[in-house]
Scaffold this motif. Structure first.
Motif, short mmCIF file in Angstrom:
data_model
loop_
_atom_site.label_atom_id
_atom_site.label_comp_id
_atom_site.label_asym_id
_atom_site.label_seq_id
_atom_site.Cartn_x
_atom_site.Cartn_y
_atom_site.Cartn_z
N GLN A 91 6.25 0.57 -13.04
CA GLN A 91 6.61 -0.57 -12.64
C GLN A 91 6.84 -1.58 -13.69
O GLN A 91 7.12 -2.74 -13.38
N LEU A 106 4.35 -4.27 -2.42
CA LEU A 106 4.36 -2.83 -2.57
C LEU A 106 5.67 -2.24 -1.78
O LEU A 106 6.54 -1.47 -2.18
N PHE A 214 -4.20 4.58 -3.21
CA PHE A 214 -5.28 3.95 -2.42
C PHE A 214 -5.56 4.48 -0.99
O PHE A 214 -4.75 5.24 -0.55
N HIS A 241 -7.35 2.44 -6.43
CA HIS A 241 -7.47 0.96 -6.04
C HIS A 241 -8.69 0.67 -5.15
O HIS A 241 -8.64 1.68 -4.07
N LEU A 309 -0.83 -11.84 -7.83
CA LEU A 309 -0.45 -11.27 -6.39
C LEU A 309 -1.44 -12.05 -5.63
O LEU A 309 -1.32 -12.00 -4.25
N ASP A 331 -2.96 -4.12 -15.29
CA ASP A 331 -2.29 -3.64 -13.87
C ASP A 331 -0.67 -4.10 -13.80
O ASP A 331 -0.40 -4.25 -12.82
N1 GUN Z 1 -2.59 -0.63 -4.36
C1 GUN Z 1 -2.06 0.23 -4.12
N2 GUN Z 1 -1.09 0.55 -5.02
C2 GUN Z 1 -1.15 -0.74 -5.80
C3 GUN Z 1 -0.07 -0.84 -6.80
O1 GUN Z 1 0.70 -0.32 -7.23
N3 GUN Z 1 -0.51 -2.28 -7.59
C4 GUN Z 1 -1.62 -3.06 -7.30
N4 GUN Z 1 -2.05 -4.06 -8.02
N5 GUN Z 1 -2.41 -2.47 -6.19
C5 GUN Z 1 -1.99 -1.38 -5.42
#
Ligand code: GUN
Ligand code: ZN
Length: 450
Positions: A91, A106, A214, A241, A309, A331
């Protein structure tokens, strides 16, 4: 001497102010007795990639072999290499993407970007770029999300191995709710992970971290199979996550109606253990924090990402109250800065809004020994002590005219550390060493003018 001219089996001494932690300094302004090891004029003897001795310079000097290279960093502060417990190398180029919260971010930015990592050449290029950036800010170890493409993991581990870095990384597992180009066949993703474990886990200084992205992007079958890999080999790490955003939490409740809460989704698949890192964990209750603590898991506090975010304000002291391990993380790409110093600055700001400001002692402990412990790496890294791997950062408290002005007025080490937390960035990192090798040197030396 350039980084390339230094080989890891050289023996040399770095002379500077040294700071390292032997224990958690606690929350008070004054660190707990015995937690801080500070030498105002110290000598760090490194040999064959490890620390051979740490002493006052005056004590060590008479014991040194004749002619040994002594690098004079007086005026600078050496601390253990910074550790980032949660970051996405794939990223890097979508940092600073405007105006979305987690689920839209996302879909709109992250997933399209991660599709590019199917190409080996791109994965190799970005692995090198990412490691350059990490070393520029003094980070020598990270726990890293790659993409779901095995080639992205091969590229990252190869690049890390060539540089002799201690890194944890894993292949993202997702078998639903993402573009087809990123989705695994459920068991195919597990087989890919097994192949990567065989090739990389335990090779040199590398470790494999199982990486179900996640709960929303993995089926129960995929989570269960991941738990099976974890049970078969307790030396593996796990990263995912948890409870980052309220929209995410509502979605998880819909997708897993039989789980009593978000954490239970992971518990039911056997994913919560002492080598498990759960990024964020903002929206948890004390009972959930207690369940994580009982298993020895850690929460990765990602303050710059949580602010960027708009995810929420992490309650650090509520976690500490339950003896839950906290690690510190950028992150990126959700985070706005790879620098550990910037992470501490954001953690302090979040702490102020929660009435729990972070001390500089707690912050520097967190980036070093605290993160090493949370990741079960404290047998290798996190302290300046004999036998530890020689991963360290040479910080320059006078790196910029402003920092020089501020730190010239410091009345204590705590004040200088706090100034570095608030005003420091890549310019404050004069050198980064890992595995006993000089890996980064800031181009221009201290602009002390004015
Ligand atoms: N939750 C699932 N994927 C991601 C990600 O790439 N970044 C963040 N901050 N939360 C997530
Ligand atoms: Zn993340």
């Amino acid at each position: 001497m350039s980084p390339d001219e230094m080989t890891h089996n050289d023996s040399r001494v770095l002379r500077a102010e040294l700071l390292s932690f032997d224990a958690d300094p606690g929350e008070a302004d004054t660190p707990a007795e015995g937690s801080v090891c500070h030498l105002a004029d110290g000598a760090l003897w490194i040999e064959n990639g490890r620390i051979r001795a740490v002493e006052d310079y005056a004590t060590l000097a008479p014991q040194l072999p004749e002619g040994i290279d002594i690098i004079d960093h007086r005026g600078k502060l050496i601390v253990p290499g910074f550790i980032d417990s949660h970051v996405h190398y794939v990223q890097l180029e979508i940092m600073a993407s405007y105006g979305r919260q987690l689920l839209d971010w996302l879909g709109d930015y992250t997933f399209p970007e991660e599709c590019r990592f199917a190409a080996q050449e791109h994965a190799e290029l970005l692995s090198e770029a990412f490691l350059n950036e990490m070393l520029r800010v003094g980070t020598t170890t990270a726990q890293v999300f790659c993409s779901s493409h095995p080639v992205s993991v091969d590229a990252f581990f190869s690049a890390s191995h060539r540089r002799g870095l201690r890194m944890l990384a894993g292949k993202v597992l997702m078998d639903r709710h993402a573009p087809d180009a990123l989705c695994d066949d459920t068991l195919g993703g597990i087989r890919d992970s097994e192949r990567l474990i065989a090739d990389w886990h335990g090779k040199g200084r590398l470790g494999f971290s199982l990486t179900p992205r996640f709960a929303p992007t993995s089926s129960r079958a995929q989570l269960d199979a991941t738990g099976g890999l974890m049970r078969n080999d307790p030396s593996l790490w796990l990263q995912t996550h948890l409870a980052e955003n309220t929209g995410e939490i509502d979605w998880v409740a819909e997708l897993f109606p039989d789980s009593r809460d978000y954490l239970a989704v992971y518990e039911q698949s056997g994913l919560v253990g002492p080598r498990s890192t759960f990024a964020h964990g903002i929206h948890l209750d004390q009972a959930m924090r207690g369940r994580l603590a009982e298993r020895g898991a850690n929460l990765a506090f990602c303050p710059s990402s949580n602010l960027f975010l708009g995810s929420g304000l992490f309650d650090r002291l509520a976690a500490r109250e339950m003896d839950l391990n906290i690690s510190y993380a950028s992150d990126v790409g959700g985070g706005t800065d790879l620098s550990g110093l910037a992470t501490l600055k954001a953690a302090y700001q979040v702490g102020q809004l929660k009435g729990q400001p972070l001390t500089a002692w707690q912050g520097f402990f967190g980036l070093t020994l605290g993160n090493a412990r949370a990741l079960s790496l404290d047998g290798h890294i996190g302290r300046l002590a004999p036998g530890m791997e020689a991963d360290l950062v040479v910080l320059d408290p006078a790196a910029t005219p402003l920092l020089a002005r501020r730190t010239a007025r410091s009345r204590s080490l705590a004040e200088t550390l706090f100034a570095l937390m608030m005003l420091g960035d890549d310019r404050s990192v004069a050198e980064t060493w890992a595995g006993g090798r000089l890996q980064h040197r800031r181009d221009n030396q201290s602009p002390m003018a004015g």
